[in-house]
Every structure is written in structure tokens, then in C-alpha cells.
Design a protein around this motif. Sequence first.
Motif, PDB file in Angstrom:
ATOM      1  N   PHE A 549      26.613  31.547  45.674  1.00 48.16           N
ATOM      2  CA  PHE A 549      27.086  32.734  44.782  1.00 48.16           C
ATOM      3  C   PHE A 549      26.294  32.951  43.461  1.00 48.16           C
ATOM      4  N   ASP A 550      26.186  31.811  42.835  1.00 47.30           N
ATOM      5  CA  ASP A 550      25.370  31.895  41.485  1.00 47.30           C
ATOM      6  C   ASP A 550      24.243  30.922  41.671  1.00 47.30           C
ATOM      7  N   PRO A 551      23.275  31.611  42.326  1.00 49.45           N
ATOM      8  CA  PRO A 551      22.271  30.551  42.721  1.00 49.45           C
ATOM      9  C   PRO A 551      21.427  29.604  41.476  1.00 49.45           C
ATOM     10  N   GLN A 552      21.419  30.181  40.271  1.00 49.01           N
ATOM     11  CA  GLN A 552      20.760  29.393  39.299  1.00 49.01           C
ATOM     12  C   GLN A 552      21.914  28.509  38.329  1.00 49.01           C
ATOM     13  N   ALA A 553      23.119  28.568  38.859  1.00 48.79           N
ATOM     14  CA  ALA A 553      24.333  27.912  38.130  1.00 48.79           C
ATOM     15  C   ALA A 553      24.301  28.322  36.655  1.00 48.79           C
ATOM     16  N   LYS A 554      23.892  29.619  36.470  1.00 49.69           N
ATOM     17  CA  LYS A 554      24.113  30.231  34.941  1.00 49.69           C
ATOM     18  C   LYS A 554      25.593  30.197  34.493  1.00 49.69           C
ATOM     19  N   GLY A 555      26.338  30.702  35.554  1.00 47.63           N
ATOM     20  CA  GLY A 555      27.782  30.907  35.051  1.00 47.63           C
ATOM     21  C   GLY A 555      28.487  29.376  35.406  1.00 47.63           C
ATOM     22  N   LEU A 556      28.056  28.277  35.779  1.00 44.20           N
ATOM     23  CA  LEU A 556      28.938  27.082  35.796  1.00 44.20           C
ATOM     24  C   LEU A 556      29.408  26.630  34.568  1.00 44.20           C
ATOM     25  N   GLY A 557      28.979  26.642  33.572  1.00 49.03           N
ATOM     26  CA  GLY A 557      29.302  26.208  32.393  1.00 49.03           C
ATOM     27  C   GLY A 557      30.571  26.950  31.872  1.00 49.03           C
ATOM     28  N   GLU A 558      30.234  28.412  31.971  1.00 49.58           N
ATOM     29  CA  GLU A 558      31.509  29.304  31.671  1.00 49.58           C
ATOM     30  C   GLU A 558      32.950  29.136  32.493  1.00 49.58           C
ATOM     31  N   TRP A 559      32.479  28.951  33.839  1.00 44.71           N
ATOM     32  CA  TRP A 559      33.571  28.483  34.739  1.00 44.71           C
ATOM     33  C   TRP A 559      34.401  27.356  34.295  1.00 44.71           C
ATOM     34  N   LEU A 560      33.398  26.339  33.699  1.00 45.20           N
ATOM     35  CA  LEU A 560      34.171  25.004  33.210  1.00 45.20           C
ATOM     36  C   LEU A 560      34.897  25.330  31.949  1.00 45.20           C
ATOM     37  N   ARG A 561      34.618  26.312  31.249  1.00 47.46           N
ATOM     38  CA  ARG A 561      35.219  26.598  30.030  1.00 47.46           C
ATOM     39  C   ARG A 561      36.400  27.315  30.196  1.00 47.46           C
ATOM     40  N   SER A 562      36.502  28.006  31.217  1.00 52.01           N
ATOM     41  CA  SER A 562      37.682  28.667  31.446  1.00 52.01           C
ATOM     42  C   SER A 562      38.935  27.802  32.110  1.00 52.01           C
ATOM     43  N   ARG A 563      38.544  26.755  32.492  1.00 53.86           N
ATOM     44  CA  ARG A 563      39.431  25.759  33.211  1.00 53.86           C
ATOM     45  C   ARG A 563      40.569  25.353  32.397  1.00 53.86           C
ATOM     46  N   HIS A 564      41.778  24.955  32.631  1.00 54.07           N
ATOM     47  CA  HIS A 564      42.722  24.653  31.633  1.00 54.07           C
ATOM     48  C   HIS A 564      43.267  23.263  31.624  1.00 54.07           C
ATOM     49  N   LEU A 565      43.197  22.563  30.594  1.00 52.81           N
ATOM     50  CA  LEU A 565      43.647  21.152  30.548  1.00 52.81           C
ATOM     51  C   LEU A 565      44.480  20.932  29.505  1.00 52.81           C
ATOM     52  N   ASP A 566      45.180  19.645  29.199  1.00 47.54           N
ATOM     53  CA  ASP A 566      45.855  19.357  28.060  1.00 47.54           C
ATOM     54  C   ASP A 566      45.230  19.310  26.773  1.00 47.54           C
ATOM     55  N   ILE A 567      44.913  20.169  25.891  1.00 50.87           N
ATOM     56  CA  ILE A 567      44.377  19.874  24.564  1.00 50.87           C
ATOM     57  C   ILE A 567      45.042  19.742  23.603  1.00 50.87           C
ATOM     58  N   PRO A 568      44.819  18.825  22.668  1.00 59.12           N
ATOM     59  CA  PRO A 568      45.624  18.472  21.213  1.00 59.12           C
ATOM     60  C   PRO A 568      45.965  19.798  20.575  1.00 59.12           C
ATOM     61  N   GLU A 569      47.021  20.095  20.144  1.00 62.09           N
ATOM     62  CA  GLU A 569      47.341  21.057  19.210  1.00 62.09           C
ATOM     63  C   GLU A 569      46.579  21.200  18.027  1.00 62.09           C
ATOM     64  N   ALA A 570      46.313  19.903  17.504  1.00 62.84           N
ATOM     65  CA  ALA A 570      45.304  19.734  16.239  1.00 62.84           C
ATOM     66  C   ALA A 570      43.909  20.523  16.308  1.00 62.84           C
ATOM     67  N   LEU A 571      43.503  20.679  17.591  1.00 60.13           N
ATOM     68  CA  LEU A 571      42.117  21.376  17.695  1.00 60.13           C
ATOM     69  C   LEU A 571      42.271  22.705  18.121  1.00 60.13           C
ATOM     70  N   LEU A 572      43.409  23.206  18.219  1.00 58.82           N
ATOM     71  CA  LEU A 572      43.498  24.511  18.690  1.00 58.82           C
ATOM     72  C   LEU A 572      43.902  25.345  17.335  1.00 58.82           C
TER      73      LEU A 572
END
Length: 572
Positions: A549-572
Motif C-alpha cells: 500500500f505504501d511502497p516507499q514506506a514513507k508513512g511507516l514511521g507515522e503509523w508507529l507514532r500513532s500506536r498506543h502504549l504505556d508512557i510515563p505521565e512525567a513525559l506527557l
Amino acid sequence: MSAIRPLRTANASGFYGDRFDAMREMLTGGPLDVLTGDYLAELTMLILGRDRLKDPGRGYARTFLRQLEECLGLAVERGVKIVANAGGLNPAGLADSVRELADRLGLSVAVAHVEGDDLLATGRFPGALTANAYLGGAGITAALGAGADIVVTGRVTDAALVSGPAAWHFGWAREGQDAYDRLAGAVVAGHILECGTQATGGNYAHFTAHDPGTFARPGFPLAEIHEDGSAVITKHPGTGGLVDLGTVTAQLLYETGGARYAGPDVTVRLDTVRLEQQGPDRVRVHGVRGEAPPPTLKVGLNRLGGFRNEVVFVLTGLDIDAKADLVRQQMDDAFDRATSRPAHVRWELARTDRPDAGTEETASALLRLVVRDQDQNAVGRALSGAAVELALGSYPGFHVTAPPGKGAPYGVFEAAYVERGDVPHIAVLPDGQRLALPPYDGPAQPLAPVDEPGLPDAPPAGPTRRAPLGLVAGARSGDKGGDANIGVWARSDEGWRWLAHTLTVERLRELLPETAGLTVTRHVLPNLRALNFTVEGILGEGVAAQARFDPQAKGLGEWLRSRHLDIPEALL
């Protein structure tokens, strides 16, 4: 910094098709010594190869000539030398065309070109449409030393467009630790400049952190290169965009891999690069170390892989999965009845639909079918006839975004390696003299991964919140043949402590399920507070094959940034 004045080198093109007015903008925006243009990429070489099949006199980036027609007088008036790889597969032809243009404009311009990279005629790569070795900057250095005002090249490394002029300006040697360090610094500066406005805020992960309009029309970047190989990345005053630690880090991570970044002139140790904000829109790049280059040169190969075609079915409303299953079955049955079934059939369902949607478009999902085969007929009528014939006999609401055509050729990119002594490197000087550059015969250093550096101490435990990774990290991704790289960096030391311990290969695979089963390698770059991941094979046979779908992987990093995980509140 240096007893010799810095060399002001700028970029006016990051790809074939970049902003046409950039050359004029850079020539009129402020003082420059050298203006570079990068017109080549893996896909571009395929396009130029097909051009050359139609007409042997073509094979170069014709946009460059049209830009020169408007700007050559400005460059002569301001004493700016122009260095571009727009020669593609025919640098001699482009050089002749530049001379003809200069004569027509009544300008006295010394034109040189660099060749030797084209290995197609050697017969070493049967079946290839293009076969070009990546040369270094020595030919550019020699051409400028012979008085050239314009140097056009074939396939040199993108960074050579900057390191070649720097070696000429400062008279750098090619061997020895000091030479390696200086060349490495210039290669890093060249890598930052090569993609144009990606260094000044284009495609920047944190664009929303700045005033609206800042990135509407980013200015193109320039580097003030010093004799010791350090540089300051900046842009012309009053132009749009931004040059800061984030924009420069993003471009440094783009399409690179591990700590060793190999080139024909030097291997750069990316783990030594240090960045320092010197002021508004000024980032100093320093501390870069270099090593002897590897014993081989990379060769980019393009070949015609066959023919491809596609159709996108629009699935609206309820029962999306059932509708997709029905049309898949119908198309599969049609392929079985056809004279020849496509060799490769790929389905992708994009669930762009929403429940109880307020518009028809937002109530619809897209089902994409891509077929590939060596036989154009197998992907032409076999697909278009089958898809169109379903118009009144398939799922409710049947329609497609566009009717499929007869199929188009696609390309496949591969990389090979040859001994550097087997590749000629020739500078054709302004007086017509053909100067064969002696191959680098200094010590060669085969590539090997560096030991992973120690990680910072893990942050103390504390409350966390489920949130997108992109709130605390930037990313930029891109392609290298069939592989992709994803560079991820933290915006603070505290964020780096968390990122370095959290974003492991295993966690990346969890966040990006498409990488499951593929070889993923993590590279740690503490000076940049960054991790660089290479994902092997995710792009199939490369961008020209359009296997994803994204043949040059241009959006792969933005997909990663959109994924949710547990982040320390001190960083948010």
C-alpha cells in the motif's frame, strides 16, 4: 573552525519533480558558492531507463535544463557553481545540451561531466535495464579544479554532490584519519541537504508544535562547511520552514541503517555525529568521525519485472467482510476461467468505513486487488473484463474507484557489489580532456556492525498513561530497495531513557504487526537520542514493484507514532 572561509553549499532539488522554482529561490535568496541538485533515486533510474529505450539520446532529467534556462544567467552573475546528478544515464548528453543552452543564451560557461558509473554495456548483469555503480565525489572535485562552472554527473552518491565540492574548496586528501574525518563530516552535511526541504521541516513529525503556516512552503537548506569537516545547517533568511535539532535529526535518520554508513570515499560513523543549536535556524554538525571505505562499490540494478494492474472495489455500509468475501470469490472464479491466471494476486482491505457515518464516503471501505504477471494479457483483459462484468451481479452497492486498464510494466530494484577497481571514474573536463581518476587504493575496511553502546539508566517507575508514541517521539521512515528503515528519536534526555529501554525489536513487532516474521534490526545512536530500525523485505521487490500500500514506506514511521502504549505521565 577554519582559516579558509567556509563553503556555502545549498540544495535546490531533492528528487526528479521537486519544486521547479527552487533553483531561482536559492540563487536569489542569499550568497552561495555551490548549488547542488539531487534528481536521482531508485525509481528515477527505472524511469530514465525506459526513456533511453525509446530514445538513446535521452536518459537524463530534462527538468534540470528547463530550470537552467531560467537561472543560468543568475548563476553566472553571482559566481555560483552548479553540481547536479541530473545526467542520470546520459551525463554526456546533458552536458552537451547545457553547452547548447549557454550558447543560445549568449553565456560563457565551462561545463564538465562525470561518467563511468554505467556498467550495463559490460554484460555483467544480464537482463538489467540499468546497472549503475555509486561513485564518490572525486570526479566532481577534479572537474571543479579544472575550472568547471557546471558539473553534471550520472549515478554518484547523493552526498557526493556536497563532499566533492568541499574536497575541491579545501584541498582535502583522500586518505588518512584527518581526511576520513573531514570527508565524513561533508558526507553527513550532504546527506542532510540531499532531500531538500526534508531538512527544513518538510515531512516533519512535530510540525503541529509550531505556528500554523510555518511549514506551508519550507525554504531549501544550505550548509556552511568548514575546513575541519564540521558544518552549520541553515536556510536563506525569510524563507519558510525551520532548521532545528529535530528537523536535522529526522533527515540524518532517513534511509540510513546502523552506526556505519558506507560510501565510496569514506565510511561515516553516524554514532559520532553531534548536533548543537547555534541560534534560530542554525544547527552545527560536528564531531563526525570517518573510517576507510569498504573494498567494493554498490551497484543499483533495475530490470523490468513484468506487468501489473489493479482495481479498487468500494464496499459501503453493512456487511463489509461478507461483501469482500463475495467479490474475492467471484474474481477468483473468473481467473480460473481465464486463458491465463495472473501469477501474483494480492488483496488488501482498508477499513476506512465508520459505523452510522454521516457521508457515503466515510461509510465505505476500500478493497484493493493487485495482479502481476510476465504476460500483459494475464493482467489486462483477464482483470478488467472480470471486474467490469460483475457490475450488476455482485455485492450490493457495487462500484469501483476507476475501471482497470490494460496493465502497465513494473520494475524491480536490486543491489549488487563490485570491486572498486572494476569501475572507471572519469571526469570529462571543460576542454574535453578525459581524466581517469585513479581508484582509491588506500586501506579498505569491510563493513561490520559496531558493538551496541551502553544504554542510559532506565527511568524510575511511576504512573503511566496509555497514549500514542508520537506524543513523546518523532519518526521518519523510507525505503532502500525491498527494505525499510524507521528512525525514531526522543525530544529530551528523559524521553531517551524511556525510549531506549522500551522500543525494542519485540515491541516494534507488536506495534507494527506487518513486521512479524521479517528480520528487524535495531541500531542505537545515543548522540542523536535515536533508534534506527531496518525491516528487511517489507517492500518486496522495491518501490517500482508497488507490492505494498505504501511502497516507499514513507508513512511507516507515522503509523508507529500513532500506536498506543504505556508512557510515563512525567513525559506527557
